[in-house]
Design a protein around this motif. Structure first.
Motif, PDB file in Angstrom:
ATOM      1  N   THR A 168       3.760   3.380  -4.839  1.00  0.00           N
ATOM      2  CA  THR A 168       2.874   2.372  -5.442  1.00  0.00           C
ATOM      3  C   THR A 168       1.473   2.905  -5.737  1.00  0.00           C
ATOM      4  N   GLN A 169       1.284   4.209  -5.626  1.00  0.00           N
ATOM      5  CA  GLN A 169      -0.010   4.790  -5.962  1.00  0.00           C
ATOM      6  C   GLN A 169      -0.370   4.463  -7.413  1.00  0.00           C
ATOM      7  N   ASN A 170      -1.528   3.854  -7.621  1.00  0.00           N
ATOM      8  CA  ASN A 170      -2.058   3.488  -8.948  1.00  0.00           C
ATOM      9  C   ASN A 170      -1.255   2.390  -9.649  1.00  0.00           C
ATOM     10  N   VAL A 171      -0.403   1.683  -8.915  1.00  0.00           N
ATOM     11  CA  VAL A 171       0.387   0.601  -9.506  1.00  0.00           C
ATOM     12  C   VAL A 171      -0.418  -0.692  -9.491  1.00  0.00           C
ATOM     13  N   GLN A 172      -0.462  -1.348 -10.639  1.00  0.00           N
ATOM     14  CA  GLN A 172      -1.144  -2.628 -10.799  1.00  0.00           C
ATOM     15  C   GLN A 172      -0.109  -3.757 -10.784  1.00  0.00           C
ATOM     16  N   ASN A 204       6.905   6.686 -11.214  1.00  0.00           N
ATOM     17  CA  ASN A 204       6.786   7.031  -9.792  1.00  0.00           C
ATOM     18  C   ASN A 204       8.131   6.899  -9.085  1.00  0.00           C
ATOM     19  N   VAL A 245       3.742   2.955 -14.810  1.00  0.00           N
ATOM     20  CA  VAL A 245       3.403   3.825 -13.674  1.00  0.00           C
ATOM     21  C   VAL A 245       4.452   3.696 -12.583  1.00  0.00           C
ATOM     22  N   THR A 277       0.828  -1.212   0.000  1.00  0.00           N
ATOM     23  CA  THR A 277       0.000   0.000   0.000  1.00  0.00           C
ATOM     24  C   THR A 277       0.865   1.266   0.000  1.00  0.00           C
ATOM     25  N   PRO A 278       0.400   2.327  -0.663  1.00  0.00           N
ATOM     26  CA  PRO A 278       1.208   3.543  -0.817  1.00  0.00           C
ATOM     27  C   PRO A 278       1.665   4.162   0.501  1.00  0.00           C
TER      28      PRO A 278
END
Length: 725
Positions: free
Chosen positions: A240-244, A349, A345, A232-233
């Motif tokens: 890891t924000q918006n990381v899949q 980042n 992404v 989690t970010p």
């Protein structure tokens, strides 16, 4: 977005990078490949920051093509849209000939490799991307990277599965980044500029873990469905924000050893089902799940930052630029940037985080900087030995040598030529003039036939060539390619006695190993050498002679000097200096000359009623043997220097520290003022007080970088130690 090729001249000035268009001397090599690319945003979009992509150490070997206008084009373009200027880093143009030349620098005889990393050349950047580095770093290069981090900058380490030995030189990125080969064979104790690169078989040993608290595993894992354990970010500095989930197409994981320095970003989740990569040399997958260690991670090391990922596939695109060095065939790269499971992404980042200076130094659960999770078994039993037994990934193509760029196929990175080149045919019956100097040979046009007088100073390209230095200016040199019949007598590796001998080489001016050279050599002869002082004393009065000796003292004030024999100091001769020579060669005016070797040309005569030399026409210092001036810092002065500062200091050896691994150095006048000196493996036998108790109380000069050691002010990355008494 604009692709900016107009700033290259400024780039050369700031980095020391070479372009053929800036120097006529570099016109032949790299004609097809001299524009070093740069991608830049418009002025209104720029964030004022620079990202360098390194290609000086094998990022374009085999199928790899990690250049910003090749298989990392999409990554570079994405960074430009974020406002970054993106540049390709090739090395430092040491000889100012307009190109970056790569040479095998594993042996001390070759000091002209320009595909190197120096702090001065990269310090202007905010982030350095090291992608699948396939050639080991020297200790000086490791120090440069540490300085970069100490200055608050960021490094992105992109590796791949173990044994991704792209150029078949027995090194892959996991090993280069860790700082040691998987093998423990004696041949990996390289010594010299590199030091000991044998597997230490300990998770907490090695360059990467010592600086960043993390190491790359030697595994090989497949999971194209996407590694889904994205942390989690709020625990990853927001990276890891918006990381899949991120695909792994034959990759490695990492092991966290120090949770205050390193933490994971992406792990195998409990529901992921990774498998051994089909070509893995061992089990490939050691533990599975989170215990395999993170696939992507970050580190905070002092002022700077680092990031890591175990596979290039999710970052690269399918637009390679160069041909393969070994075969000349077209490369094929994975279209990961646009594939499902891409790391687009995540990669952007990561660079944004690396490029943002922050004042905290560790992950310590303060102010949201959550610590990492140590990997339960950070070095698996399998990783302590090499299933390849020190061999390369595969058999090199016939005639290909990863350490010899002359063997690279046309249009591959670092090859001598592109399309349509023709190799000049030698004249079978060259008719040389009288001997010229090496300096004159360097100024001659390609194809000129001549005889050159010079001094043999080293081998080049193993047994296949030699370095010929100018007799009067030894730092000026040219490479000579030896024919097979000449190697036994004139190559220093096969015939060490030839070193320092003067020879006359008859051949054709050409390039060799990417540098100025002489090829098609038809004749080599030993040349007369300078006389010893003993021989000079036996010369006839009035005879013009050339002699070599060691400066013993000044004589008659500034007007002369005394020269002694190199092997028998009882033989001396007086040398009368001409008026234009005194400012430079009088020992009274230049005391640093005492002990230096010089070559003098003049007339045998008497001076001050003793044997002498008058009418001196030339004086030349041999090599670089003038003692350096004493600019040593005291221990107290060194303690005031910031971490990351390169220093030379002197003090008295007080004690052994941490067994044989370090020593304590104190100011002679104040034993309470001390600093710890971390010893490199090659230095412990001679300088560890534990191994040599008699060293206690001796004065020692240390050259290295200020950095804490064992929670005490210290010096690390020690490049030179000198006992002063």
């Amino acid at each position: 977005m604009t692709y900016n090729y107009s700033k290259i001249s400024a780039l050369v000035i700031s980095l020391g990078l070479g372009l053929a268009s800036l120097s006529s001397h570099g016109a032949e090599p790299y004609q097809w490949n001299n524009t070093i690319p740069e991608k830049a945003p418009t002025a209104s979009q720029s964030n004022g920051k620079t990202v360098l992509f390194d290609v000086s150490h094998g990022g374009v070997e085999g199928n790899a093509d990690w250049v910003i206008d090749g298989a990392f084009s999409d990554f570079a373009d994405a960074l430009v849209t974020q406002g970054y200027t993106v540049q390709e880093y090739r090395g430092v143009d040491l000889n100012n000939d307009g190109t970056i030349h790569f040479f095998d620098d594993r042996t001390p005889s070759n000091e002209q490799n320009e595909a190197i990393i120096t702090y001065n050349a990269i310090q202007h950047a905010d982030v350095l991307v090291l992608a699948e580095t396939n050639r080991p770093f020297t200790q000086a290069e490791q120090l440069a990277l540490e300085q970069f981090i100490a200055a608050g900058k960021g490094i992105f380490f992109i590796a791949d599965h173990y044994d991704a030995d792209r150029n078949l030189n027995t090194w892959d990125a996991t090993e280069v980044f860790n700082g040691y080969n998987r093998s423990d064979l004696a041949k990996y104790d390289l010594g010299g500029e590199y030091g000991d690169w044998r597997n230490p078989k300990m998770a907490n040993a090695g360059w990467l873990v010592e600086n960043f608290g993390i190491r790359f595993r030697f595994n090989g894992v497949d999971y194209k469905q996407g590694v889904s354990g994205v942390v989690t970010p709020n625990k990853t500095e927001g990276i890891t924000q918006n990381v899949q989930p991120i695909l792994m197409a034959a990759g490695a994981t990492l092991a966290i050893v120090n949770e205050q320095k390193a933490k994971g970003l992406v792990y195998f989740s409990e529901t992921d089902t990774p498998v051994k990569w089909k070509h893995a040399k061992d089990q490939g997958l050691y533990f599975g799940g989170a215990n395999e260690g993170p696939y992507a991670a970050i580190a905070k090391s002092g002022a700077g930052k680092a990031a890591f990922i175990g596979d290039s596939s999710p970052i690269e695109d399918a637009t390679p630029k160069y041909k393969r060095q070994d075969s000349g065939q077209t490369k094929k790269t994975y279209p990961g940037w646009t594939d499902s499971g891409n790391a687009a992404v995540l990669a952007v980042n990561i660079v944004n985080w690396l490029a943002t200076p922050e004042s905290y130094h560790y992950f310590d659960n303060q102010n949201g900087h959550v610590t990492g999770i140590p990997t339960p078994e950070p070095m698996a039993t399998q990783e302590m030995s090499d299933p390849n037994n020190g061999n390369p990934w595969g058999s090199p193509a016939s005639g290909f040598d990863a350490w010899n760029s002359d063997t690279y196929k046309d249009n591959s990175f670092n090859s001598p030529y592109g399309d349509g080149h023709t190799t000049p045919e030698p004249d079978p019956t060259p008719t040389p003039n009288d001997s010229i100097s090496v300096t004159q040979a360097l100024a001659a046009a390609q194809g000129t036939q001549f005889s050159v007088l010079g001094t043999v100073t080293a081998s080049v390209n193993g047994i296949y060539g030699l370095v010929l230095s100018d007799v009067n200016t030894p730092e000026t040199a040219i490479y000579v390619k030896l024919e097979s019949s000449q190697r036994a007598d004139f190559n220093p590796e096969l015939n060490p006695e030839i070193l320092t001998k003067n020879i006359i080489v008859t051949g054709t001016r050409n390039s060799y190993m990417g540098a100025a050279g002489i090829r098609y050599v038809t004749d080599i002869q030993l040349a007369p050498t300078a006389l010893s002082i003993e021989q000079a004393l036996a010369s006839a009065q009035g005879e013009e002679i050339e002699l070599i000796g060691k400066v013993k003292s000044a004589l008659n004030g500034i007007y002369a000097l005394v020269l002694e024999d190199l092997t028998n100091p009882s033989f001396v001769i007086n040398v009368k200096l001409e008026s234009g020579q005194r400012n430079q060669f009088s020992p009274q005016l230049n005391p640093e000359l005492l002990g230096a070797q010089i070559i003098v040309k003049g007339v045998r005569d008497q001076y001050m009623s003793q044997a002498g030399i008058r009418q001196v026409s030339t004086i030349n210092v041999v090599g670089n043997n003038i003692p350096e001036p004493n600019n040593d810092l005291s221990v107290a002065e060194a303690l005031n220097m910031a971490n990351g500062t390169l220093v030379t200091l002197a003090g008295e050896i007080k004690a052994a520290i941490n067994g044989q691994y370090a020593l304590e150095l104190m100011d002679p006048s104040n034993s309470a003022t001390s600093i710890y000196i971390k010893l490199e493996s090659s230095q412990r036998a001679n300088f560890s007080p534990q191994n040599n108790p008699s060293l206690i109380g001796k004065k020692l000069r240390v050259e290295g970088m200020i950095n804490d050691y064992m929670n005490h002010a210290g010096v690390k990355n020690v490049t030179k130690l000198t006992l002063l008494n």
